[in-house]
Design a protein around this motif. Structure first.
Motif, PDB file in Angstrom:
ATOM      1  N   ARG A  89     -12.670  13.224  -3.295  1.00 31.42           N
ATOM      2  CA  ARG A  89     -11.857  13.217  -2.076  1.00 31.42           C
ATOM      3  C   ARG A  89     -12.778  13.214  -0.874  1.00 31.42           C
ATOM      4  O   ARG A  89     -13.587  14.122  -0.689  1.00 31.42           O
ATOM      5  N   GLY A 112     -10.702   7.540  -6.759  1.00 28.57           N
ATOM      6  CA  GLY A 112     -10.015   8.811  -6.730  1.00 28.57           C
ATOM      7  C   GLY A 112     -10.761   9.951  -7.387  1.00 28.57           C
ATOM      8  O   GLY A 112     -10.236  11.065  -7.507  1.00 28.57           O
ATOM      9  N   GLU A 114     -13.153   5.463  -3.966  1.00 24.98           N
ATOM     10  CA  GLU A 114     -12.195   4.387  -4.203  1.00 24.98           C
ATOM     11  C   GLU A 114     -11.414   4.572  -5.504  1.00 24.98           C
ATOM     12  O   GLU A 114     -10.254   4.157  -5.601  1.00 24.98           O
ATOM     13  N   THR A 118       0.820  -1.206   0.000  1.00 25.05           N
ATOM     14  CA  THR A 118       0.000   0.000   0.000  1.00 25.05           C
ATOM     15  C   THR A 118       0.852   1.254   0.000  1.00 25.05           C
ATOM     16  O   THR A 118       0.331   2.354   0.132  1.00 25.05           O
ATOM     17  N   GLN A 166       0.085   4.678  -2.074  1.00 29.10           N
ATOM     18  CA  GLN A 166      -1.267   4.687  -2.605  1.00 29.10           C
ATOM     19  C   GLN A 166      -2.068   5.827  -1.992  1.00 29.10           C
ATOM     20  O   GLN A 166      -1.812   6.261  -0.878  1.00 29.10           O
ATOM     21  N   GLY A 167      -3.081   6.293  -2.749  1.00 30.10           N
ATOM     22  CA  GLY A 167      -4.001   7.269  -2.212  1.00 30.10           C
ATOM     23  C   GLY A 167      -5.007   6.595  -1.308  1.00 30.10           C
ATOM     24  O   GLY A 167      -5.033   5.374  -1.156  1.00 30.10           O
ATOM     25  N   VAL A 168      -5.876   7.411  -0.706  1.00 33.77           N
ATOM     26  CA  VAL A 168      -6.834   6.856   0.243  1.00 33.77           C
ATOM     27  C   VAL A 168      -7.836   5.927  -0.435  1.00 33.77           C
ATOM     28  O   VAL A 168      -8.308   4.962   0.172  1.00 33.77           O
ATOM     29  N   ALA A 183      -3.126   9.529   3.898  1.00 35.81           N
ATOM     30  CA  ALA A 183      -3.291   9.294   2.463  1.00 35.81           C
ATOM     31  C   ALA A 183      -4.340  10.226   1.861  1.00 35.81           C
ATOM     32  O   ALA A 183      -4.275  10.554   0.671  1.00 35.81           O
ATOM     33  N   ALA A 184      -5.308  10.649   2.689  1.00 39.15           N
ATOM     34  CA  ALA A 184      -6.361  11.554   2.215  1.00 39.15           C
ATOM     35  C   ALA A 184      -5.961  13.015   2.346  1.00 39.15           C
ATOM     36  O   ALA A 184      -6.731  13.913   1.971  1.00 39.15           O
ATOM     37  N   GLY A 185      -4.766  13.275   2.911  1.00 45.24           N
ATOM     38  CA  GLY A 185      -4.285  14.644   3.038  1.00 45.24           C
ATOM     39  C   GLY A 185      -4.620  15.307   4.360  1.00 45.24           C
ATOM     40  O   GLY A 185      -4.531  16.541   4.474  1.00 45.24           O
TER      41      GLY A 185
END
Length: 268
Positions: free
Chosen positions: A50, A47, A45, A7, A10-12, A76-78
């Protein structure tokens, strides 16, 4: 043993999808649990959308994501991590430490210990120290690890009379934790202890007559006597700190009157 894709980086969205798939929950089911829509879950999921900080935490809760991994999802979500990881020796956890010591001390003469997510021993009472007396000094050096102590050939393994059954129980327990936490250090520990040699079964190790245990016992030799225990594990409810979330208190309940009598005699 369950395996997981990497992972890292990877982004959220992919992370949430991986947790959802691991929990075997559909997008629709997750949406209903989280008061959202399957379309929004899909957008998150992939992207295309957000999620808010609140939504990340809500989805993590409904997917039973461990506290440490909830921080990873937020990052991951910022967003900033929500849950601190306070060292157990920090003054802020003084009340917790004192409570743990009182709890396991009050359980004596029966064995009790506290372990972290890697099964390193954070605290142990005199009952535990009595059982481990005589194991290799290298296994008693910090950090003391419960799995190494139990399964290493120079640890308690030669004294465990039902080693194959107890070893299987411990390895299955670790597999469940790996599936839940996705911890590479825990996976490495699993591979280490699973590779320890297992001696051939000795018929003399098993009781000559069936014993009506209500759960798999740990049958361990001490000073020429075979003691029997049933293990119970407790964790903290709704923890708000990573350290506290990963602590587990294990108590060994005597499984027969002879074990009770013996422990009370050697540790009045």
């Amino acid at each position: 043993m369950t395996t997981h894709p990497s992972t890292a980086g990877q982004g959220v969205g992919p992370l949430l999808r991986a947790w959802r798939e691991q929990r075997r929950v559909s997008q629709l089911e997750l949406a209903l649990r989280a008061d959202s829509s399957a379309r929004h879950i899909s957008f998150v999921e992939t992207g295309r959308s957000r999620p808010s900080e609140e939504m990340v935490l809500r989805l993590a809760e409904h997917l039973d994501v461990p506290v440490r991994e909830r921080n990873a999802l937020l990052l991951a979500a910022g967003y900033a991590p929500r849950y601190p990881e306070t060292p157990l020796d920090d003054p802020a956890l003084g009340a917790l430490r004192e409570g743990i010591e009182r709890l396991i001390g009050g359980y004596e003469p029966y064995p009790a210990l506290v372990v972290d997510a890697l099964y390193n021993v954070a605290a142990a009472n005199r009952g535990i120290m009595t059982l481990v007396d005589g194991v290799a000094e290298s296994l008693l050096e910090p950090p003391l690890n419960a799995m190494r102590l139990a399964l290493h050939p120079q640890g308690l393994a030669p004294r465990i009379r039902n080693l194959r059954a107890w070893r299987g129980h411990l390895l299955e327990q670790m597999e469940r934790q790996i599936a839940l936490h996705r911890s590479e250090p825990l996976r490495a520990l699993y591979e280490e202890v699973a590779a320890y040699p297992v001696p051939d079964a000795d018929p003399a190790q098993e009781p000559s007559e069936p014993v009506p245990y209500f759960a798999l016992p740990l049958r361990i030799e001490h000073e020429g006597r075979t003691l029997s225990f049933i293990s119970s594990i407790s964790t903290f409810n709704t923890p708000m700190d990573v350290t506290v979330a990963e602590l587990a208190i294990e108590t060994l309940l005597p499984a027969d009157p002879a074990t009770v009598k013996y422990l009370q005699a050697i540790m009045p």
